[in-house]
Design a protein around this motif. Structure first.
Motif, short mmCIF file in Angstrom:
data_model
loop_
_atom_site.label_atom_id
_atom_site.label_comp_id
_atom_site.label_asym_id
_atom_site.label_seq_id
_atom_site.Cartn_x
_atom_site.Cartn_y
_atom_site.Cartn_z
N HIS A 123 0.46 -1.29 -0.26
CA HIS A 123 0.00 0.18 0.16
C HIS A 123 0.99 1.57 0.03
CE1 HIS A 123 -3.20 -2.61 0.62
NE2 HIS A 123 -2.65 -3.70 1.64
N ALA A 124 0.95 2.35 -1.41
CA ALA A 124 1.67 3.22 -1.40
C ALA A 124 1.13 4.65 -0.70
CB ALA A 124 1.45 3.84 -3.13
N GLN A 125 0.07 4.51 0.58
CA GLN A 125 0.00 5.27 1.29
C GLN A 125 0.39 5.26 2.60
OE1 GLN A 125 -0.99 8.31 0.05
NE2 GLN A 125 -0.98 7.00 -1.78
N GLU A 126 0.24 3.91 3.28
CA GLU A 126 1.15 3.58 3.88
C GLU A 126 3.23 3.12 4.46
OE1 GLU A 126 -1.26 0.35 5.57
OE2 GLU A 126 -3.09 0.56 5.16
N ILE A 127 3.18 3.73 5.27
CA ILE A 127 4.49 2.88 5.48
C ILE A 127 4.82 1.95 5.68
CG2 ILE A 127 6.65 3.50 7.58
CD1 ILE A 127 5.14 6.34 7.98
N LYS A 128 4.80 0.91 4.85
CA LYS A 128 5.24 -0.34 4.69
C LYS A 128 6.51 -0.39 4.85
CE LYS A 128 0.92 -1.98 5.32
NZ LYS A 128 0.66 -3.07 6.99
N GLY A 129 6.93 -1.93 4.75
CA GLY A 129 8.53 -2.35 4.88
C GLY A 129 9.67 -1.28 5.26
N SER A 130 9.23 -1.05 6.52
CA SER A 130 10.43 -0.38 7.16
C SER A 130 10.45 -0.99 8.02
CB SER A 130 9.86 1.37 7.47
OG SER A 130 8.85 1.37 8.24
N ILE A 143 19.30 0.32 9.11
CA ILE A 143 17.32 0.96 8.69
C ILE A 143 17.31 0.37 7.51
CG2 ILE A 143 16.58 3.13 8.50
CD1 ILE A 143 18.94 4.36 10.52
N GLN A 144 15.80 0.06 7.10
CA GLN A 144 15.62 -0.56 5.67
C GLN A 144 13.34 0.68 5.69
OE1 GLN A 144 14.55 -3.85 4.57
NE2 GLN A 144 12.51 -3.68 2.92
N TYR A 145 14.48 1.26 4.83
CA TYR A 145 13.12 2.40 4.41
C TYR A 145 12.68 1.93 3.51
CZ TYR A 145 15.96 6.29 6.29
OH TYR A 145 16.61 7.17 7.12
N PRO A 146 11.17 2.21 3.36
CA PRO A 146 9.66 2.03 1.77
C PRO A 146 10.54 1.67 0.24
CG PRO A 146 8.45 2.91 3.97
CD PRO A 146 10.30 3.18 4.12
N GLY A 176 16.98 0.14 0.61
CA GLY A 176 15.65 1.04 0.22
C GLY A 176 15.47 2.19 -0.12
N LEU A 177 16.85 2.92 -0.67
CA LEU A 177 17.61 3.78 -0.84
C LEU A 177 17.20 3.72 -2.55
CD1 LEU A 177 20.31 5.18 1.02
CD2 LEU A 177 18.40 6.36 1.83
N ARG A 207 5.54 5.67 0.50
CA ARG A 207 5.64 7.23 1.80
C ARG A 207 6.48 6.37 2.47
NH1 ARG A 207 1.54 10.77 2.90
NH2 ARG A 207 0.55 10.27 2.00
N GLY A 208 7.00 7.71 2.55
CA GLY A 208 8.31 7.18 3.30
C GLY A 208 9.79 6.64 2.90
N ASN A 209 9.72 6.58 0.98
CA ASN A 209 10.39 6.42 0.58
C ASN A 209 12.28 7.32 0.79
OD1 ASN A 209 11.59 6.53 -2.41
ND2 ASN A 209 12.66 4.73 -1.45
N GLN A 210 12.79 7.53 -0.01
CA GLN A 210 14.14 8.16 0.84
C GLN A 210 14.73 8.04 -0.64
OE1 GLN A 210 14.40 10.58 4.04
NE2 GLN A 210 12.79 10.57 2.67
N THR A 211 15.10 8.86 -0.87
CA THR A 211 16.75 8.77 -2.51
C THR A 211 18.14 8.57 -1.69
OG1 THR A 211 16.14 10.87 -2.78
CG2 THR A 211 14.11 10.05 -3.68
N MET A 212 18.76 8.18 -2.64
CA MET A 212 20.02 8.85 -2.53
C MET A 212 19.97 10.22 -2.63
SD MET A 212 22.20 6.29 -2.92
CE MET A 212 23.71 6.56 -3.40
N GLY A 213 19.87 11.14 -2.94
CA GLY A 213 20.01 12.56 -2.71
C GLY A 213 19.74 13.22 -1.09
#
Length: 471
Positions: free
Chosen positions: A70-77, A418-421, A106-107, A426-432
């Motif tokens: 579910h993209a609108q929930e913080i999953k996979g963290s 640490i694992q990001y979605p 997860g980045l 929602r909650g994903n983080q990038t290399m930036g």
């Protein structure tokens, strides 16, 4: 305030340079701390090819979360302390420093592209495999932190013994940064001013005379040029004068260079790739300890390289990369021999990663041996280990596993997994976001770095550091 240079000069004159030890390197940092209230900050980037697999940085007993429905929930963290957990076997060399290790999953890096490598994008967080579009993170940090040589790069390169320009680091658009491919050339350039005789001393004297001649010659030649032509020649003149100034600074640092210079051994001239890589790590450690630089980048391998010294036969790095994705040897090189004949594809990758981690641990131990403030140089240093191509040999840049050693004197919350979605969730983080964390730790509070991932939804904030990682 201690005048460290004067102190070292007096000690060298009274007792001989051979009695100096890296212990004396603490004086400069103590003087800086007394003046500014902060310790020097240092960054080492260790970049490899073929990706770093998600399971290669997975601690014992921790499950990698694959499903994020579910993209609108913080999953996979996940945020798991490393205390009481064993690091993966390929990272065993870092086990003694586990409380300073952060494993990040997860980045995403979908702002990048490229086949087999992201090129300048890997350190720049932008689309630029062949030509740099902006500065890369190592230069951004180097520019902010300064140094006699702001950035020093070392690379295992196919072109041979030279200075080369791998598609990796840049100071700006169309301005790639040089890397040393030959350890002996790097030693001569960085520590050659301490040479008292032989070829090294002669080489430095010749280079100094050439620079003096070229600078004078350009200035005389400029007198008869038009304003536009003078402007062009100014670029050359600036280059020569920059080199002259660097040599002047190096000559004034002879005492600390003697104290920190690596010991020249056979691996500096070895034809065995992994031995030369050890020399690069020795040079990086010595350059940091001597105060020559605050930022080093080490390119561990290139796709055409053969990893001689690890018992893996004659397969190239590219061929080894195909083992994991295609279930074959990439149709290149001979069969493994001896003990390696029984290696599966995951064991091969473990052997390679373990060799890198042992060199990182060696560098870290050298920094830990140098007092600085109330601790050591290692307390104010971070080493970042990752691939120039995300999580695999042919990566779509959705995942970018990162290993960081060091907490920058408490700036980062280390000793964690640490694992990001995932991408777009929602909650994903990038290399930036990751690179912004490094910049903020260095004191550069900019709001963006690189290019944004235009595929990411608006609810993903690409203008903040990794809050879960920052202390």
């Amino acid at each position: 305030m201690l005048n460290r240079r004067h102190l070292l000069k007096n000690i060298a004159a009274g007792t001989g340079a051979c009695s100096l030890t890296p212990l004396l390197m603490q004086f400069e940092s103590q003087a800086l701390a007394a003046k500014t209230g902060v310790m020097p900050k240092r960054f080492v980037f260790v970049i490899r090819s073929n990706g770093v697999l998600t399971n290669e940085i997975l601690p014992e007993g921790v499950e990698y979360i694959k499903e994020r429905p579910h993209a609108q929930e913080i999953k996979g963290s996940a945020d798991v302390p490393l205390a009481g957990k064993k690091l993966p076997s390929g990272m065993a060399a870092l086990e003694p420093f586990k409380d300073k290790v952060t494993l990040i999953q997860g980045l995403s890096g979908r702002m990048m592209s490229g086949s087999h490598e992201a090129g300048f994008g890997a350190l720049g967080a932008y689309n630029g495999k062949r030509s740099p579009r902006e500065e890369t993170i190592d230069w951004a940090l180097a520019k902010h932190l300064g140094g006699v040589v702001p950035h020093i790069g070392f690379t295992m390169e196919a072109v041979g013994k030279s200075v080369t320009y791998p598609n990796l680091s840049a100071s700006g658009p169309r301005k790639p940064l040089p890397y040393y491919a030959d350890p002996m050339l790097a030693y001569t350039d960085l520590f050659g001013t301490i040479a008292t005789g032989g070829k090294a001393k002669a080489s430095m004297d010749i280079e100094r005379n050439i620079l003096d001649f070229m600078t004078r010659d350009v200035k005389q030649f400029q007198q008869g040029l038009s304003p536009s032509e003078k402007e062009k020649m100014n670029h050359y003149l600036h280059g020569f004068e920059t080199l002259q100034e660097r040599q002047k600074k190096l000559r004034s640092m002879n005492a600390q260079l003697k104290a920190a210079a690596p010991e020249l051994k056979d691996h500096f001239t070895s034809e065995i790739e992994m031995e030369r890589l050890k020399a690069h790590f020795d040079l990086a450690a010595s350059s940091l300890i001597a105060g020559l630089t605050n930022v080093c980048s080490i390119r561990c391998e290139h796709l055409g390289m053969r990893l001689s010294g690890l018992g893996l036969g004659t397969r190239t790095v590219h061929g080894l990369g195909h083992m994991i994705e295609n279930g074959n040897d990439g149709n290149t090189g001979d069969a493994f021999e001896g003990e390696a004949a029984n290696y599966g594809e995951f064991k091969v990758r473990e052997v390679i990663m373990n060799s890198h981690m042992e060199m990182i641990a060696g560098l870290w131990n050298k920094l830990k041996a140098v007092p600085e403030g109330d601790g050591s140089m290692a307390d104010n240093t971070v080493v970042i280990y990752f691939s120039d191509h995300g999580d695999r040999h042919h990566s779509p840049f959705y995942l970018w596993p990162m290993t960081v050693l060091g907490d920058m004197n408490g700036t980062f919350n280390s000793g964690r997994y640490i694992q990001y979605p995932g991408h777009k969730l929602r909650g994903n983080q990038t290399m930036g976001n990751f690179y912004l964390s490094l910049l903020h730790a260095a004191g550069d509070q900019r709001k963006t770095f690189g290019q944004p991932d235009l595929e990411s939804p608006e609810y993903i904030n690409q203008e903040t550091p990794l809050e879960a990682w920052m202390a």
